[in-house]
Design an enzyme around this catalytic site. Structure first.
Site, mmCIF file in Angstrom:
data_model
loop_
_atom_site.group_PDB
_atom_site.id
_atom_site.type_symbol
_atom_site.label_atom_id
_atom_site.label_comp_id
_atom_site.label_asym_id
_atom_site.label_seq_id
_atom_site.Cartn_x
_atom_site.Cartn_y
_atom_site.Cartn_z
ATOM 1 N N SER A 1 6.142 -6.258 8.418
ATOM 2 C CA SER A 1 5.072 -5.422 9.002
ATOM 3 C C SER A 1 4.757 -5.844 10.429
ATOM 4 O O SER A 1 4.426 -7.011 10.676
ATOM 5 C CB SER A 1 3.802 -5.566 8.145
ATOM 6 O OG SER A 1 4.078 -5.128 6.836
ATOM 7 N N HIS B 1 6.130 5.672 8.945
ATOM 8 C CA HIS B 1 6.747 4.337 8.846
ATOM 9 C C HIS B 1 8.198 4.465 9.292
ATOM 10 O O HIS B 1 8.945 5.255 8.727
ATOM 11 C CB HIS B 1 6.669 3.887 7.383
ATOM 12 C CG HIS B 1 6.972 2.453 7.153
ATOM 13 N ND1 HIS B 1 6.088 1.458 7.454
ATOM 14 C CD2 HIS B 1 8.067 1.866 6.659
ATOM 15 C CE1 HIS B 1 6.622 0.297 7.137
ATOM 16 N NE2 HIS B 1 7.827 0.503 6.641
ATOM 17 N N HIS C 1 8.691 -2.030 -0.328
ATOM 18 C CA HIS C 1 7.833 -2.983 -1.031
ATOM 19 C C HIS C 1 7.692 -2.564 -2.499
ATOM 20 O O HIS C 1 7.560 -1.369 -2.788
ATOM 21 C CB HIS C 1 6.426 -3.025 -0.408
ATOM 22 C CG HIS C 1 6.393 -3.459 1.008
ATOM 23 N ND1 HIS C 1 6.540 -2.567 2.062
ATOM 24 C CD2 HIS C 1 6.240 -4.691 1.574
ATOM 25 C CE1 HIS C 1 6.456 -3.236 3.204
ATOM 26 N NE2 HIS C 1 6.284 -4.526 2.944
ATOM 27 N N TYR D 1 5.120 -2.813 -4.199
ATOM 28 C CA TYR D 1 3.816 -2.176 -4.425
ATOM 29 C C TYR D 1 3.859 -0.664 -4.128
ATOM 30 O O TYR D 1 2.950 0.079 -4.510
ATOM 31 C CB TYR D 1 2.693 -2.836 -3.625
ATOM 32 C CG TYR D 1 2.818 -2.777 -2.121
ATOM 33 C CD1 TYR D 1 3.039 -3.943 -1.383
ATOM 34 C CD2 TYR D 1 2.670 -1.581 -1.421
ATOM 35 C CE1 TYR D 1 3.131 -3.903 -0.003
ATOM 36 C CE2 TYR D 1 2.774 -1.526 -0.047
ATOM 37 C CZ TYR D 1 3.004 -2.692 0.659
ATOM 38 O OH TYR D 1 3.110 -2.651 2.027
ATOM 39 N N GLU D 2 4.918 -0.217 -3.428
ATOM 40 C CA GLU D 2 5.011 1.237 -3.149
ATOM 41 C C GLU D 2 5.497 2.016 -4.365
ATOM 42 O O GLU D 2 5.525 3.257 -4.343
ATOM 43 C CB GLU D 2 5.961 1.470 -1.961
ATOM 44 C CG GLU D 2 5.454 0.928 -0.629
ATOM 45 C CD GLU D 2 6.466 1.118 0.483
ATOM 46 O OE1 GLU D 2 6.576 2.244 1.010
ATOM 47 O OE2 GLU D 2 7.152 0.141 0.822
ATOM 48 N N ALA E 1 4.822 -10.498 7.243
ATOM 49 C CA ALA E 1 3.437 -10.837 7.561
ATOM 50 C C ALA E 1 2.850 -11.460 6.310
ATOM 51 O O ALA E 1 3.061 -10.949 5.196
ATOM 52 C CB ALA E 1 2.641 -9.600 7.946
ATOM 53 N N MET F 1 3.492 -9.952 0.102
ATOM 54 C CA MET F 1 3.833 -8.970 -0.920
ATOM 55 C C MET F 1 5.293 -8.526 -0.813
ATOM 56 O O MET F 1 5.637 -7.416 -1.216
ATOM 57 C CB MET F 1 2.911 -7.746 -0.767
ATOM 58 C CG MET F 1 1.439 -8.081 -0.790
ATOM 59 S SD MET F 1 0.432 -6.614 -0.467
ATOM 60 C CE MET F 1 -1.214 -7.343 -0.373
ATOM 61 N N SER F 2 6.141 -9.378 -0.259
ATOM 62 C CA SER F 2 7.544 -8.965 -0.052
ATOM 63 C C SER F 2 8.466 -10.166 -0.203
ATOM 64 O O SER F 2 8.143 -11.138 -0.868
ATOM 65 C CB SER F 2 7.673 -8.379 1.369
ATOM 66 O OG SER F 2 7.475 -9.411 2.337
ATOM 67 N N ASN G 1 -3.320 -13.231 8.954
ATOM 68 C CA ASN G 1 -4.739 -13.599 8.852
ATOM 69 C C ASN G 1 -4.845 -14.646 7.753
ATOM 70 O O ASN G 1 -3.898 -14.879 7.006
ATOM 71 C CB ASN G 1 -5.611 -12.385 8.544
ATOM 72 C CG ASN G 1 -5.026 -11.538 7.426
ATOM 73 O OD1 ASN G 1 -4.084 -11.938 6.768
ATOM 74 N ND2 ASN G 1 -5.582 -10.351 7.213
ATOM 75 N N HIS H 1 -5.587 -4.294 6.662
ATOM 76 C CA HIS H 1 -4.212 -4.142 7.142
ATOM 77 C C HIS H 1 -4.204 -4.026 8.662
ATOM 78 O O HIS H 1 -3.256 -4.466 9.315
ATOM 79 C CB HIS H 1 -3.555 -2.915 6.502
ATOM 80 C CG HIS H 1 -2.081 -2.832 6.779
ATOM 81 N ND1 HIS H 1 -1.181 -3.763 6.329
ATOM 82 C CD2 HIS H 1 -1.356 -1.933 7.503
ATOM 83 C CE1 HIS H 1 0.043 -3.443 6.747
ATOM 84 N NE2 HIS H 1 -0.045 -2.335 7.461
#
Ligand SMILES: Cc1cccnc1O
Length: 277
Positions: A32, A63, A85, A87-88, A115, A213-214, A237, A249
């Site tokens: 990201s 994207h 991802h 989560y998609e 990220a 998350m990846s 962060n 995000h």
């Protein structure tokens, strides 16, 4: 008759090969906000994901979903501008299909970036972290199901999933460029909700330094395929509960914007030498 996973991989690779200006040896997965590195690729040709047979189609509005092939620091590369991802709603096989295709194209080295949220309190948002190891906390594994023996062994070793020689190179390059490169363990979760403070405390107790998350599924498949891996996290962060800031995000993207110059300089320095060790 259904098309097998191996046939799908070969069909996608054949399609890309017909358009490629180089035979890639180095793969890049750009996380990201980090896709800008692909803009540094010369002699580039772009292959949109939605033109590649059997490639997943990005579901994220606006994207960038494309492969960029060409030269980076003189080396033949293939870069994913936009990743898939879990989560998609993609399957683990969807998420990792591009890695299978990279292997089919001849890629033997993979640089995976992401990220991530900082857990280690000695880290700061905006820093880069070299991934020494990972924890798979996604309650799934891309290798579940019948093993394709021509891809790899049934039970692949993960003891040096992140190549020690590559990590030594990355540290040398960081030092020579004056880049403050942290090092640690990446825990991969499913998302898409950010982690709770209690989860972050748990991950810290389990030895994780950053959370994301990846990355984990792609690395498992790369190692299964015998591809050597280097991983870099951009600490977008600090994770929930580490400081008193809510997570957004937008903040992840803003921090990636700030760290881009250092990230590009570091990765280009690594790319110059990584294929020679
Ligand atoms: C990617 C990410 C950034 C910040 C916190 N948690 C995450 O999973």
């Amino acid at each position: 008759m259904s098309v097998t996973a191996i046939e799908k991989t070969k069909l996608a690779a054949d399609f890309i090969r017909q358009q490629a200006t180089v035979q890639p040896r180095l793969g890049l997965v750009l996380g990201s906000g980090l896709g800008v590195l692909a803009d540094e690729i010369t002699e580039a040709n772009v292959v949109p994901y939605n033109e590649i047979p059997h490639f997943p189609v990005s579901t994220v509005e606006g994207h960038v979903g494309q492969l960029v092939l060409g030269k980076l620091e003189g080396q033949p590369v293939i870069a994913m501008q936009g990743r898939f991802h879990y989560y998609e709603g993609y399957t683990m096989q969807d998420v990792t299909f591009p890695i299978r295709v990279m292997k089919e194209l001849g890629v033997e080295t993979l640089i995976v970036t992401n990220a991530a949220g900082g857990i280690n309190k000695n880290f700061n948002a905006g820093e880069l972290m070299l991934i020494r190891d990972h924890i798979n906390f996604q309650f799934n594994n891309p290798l579940i199901g019948p093993n394709q023996s021509e891809w790899g062994v049934r039970f692949p070793d993960m003891s040096e999933a992140y190549d020690p020689a590559y990590n030594q190179l990355a540290k040398r390059v960081a030092e020579s460029f004056g880049v403050n490169l942290q090092e640690g363990v990446y825990v991969g979760v499913t998302g898409p909700s950010y982690e709770s403070p209690a989860e972050i405390r748990m991950f810290g107790n389990l030895g994780a330094d950053v959370v994301g998350m990846s990355t984990v599924p792609e690395v498992i498949v790369a190692r299964h395929a015998g591809i050597r891996v280097l991983g870099i996290s951009c600490i977008s962060n600090m994770a929930a509960g580490i400081n008193d800031q809510p997570l957004t995000h937008d903040e992840v993207m803003e921090t990636a914007e700030q760290v881009k110059p250092q990230f590009i300089r570091l990765v280009k320095g690594i790319v110059q030498d990584i294929l020679h060790i």
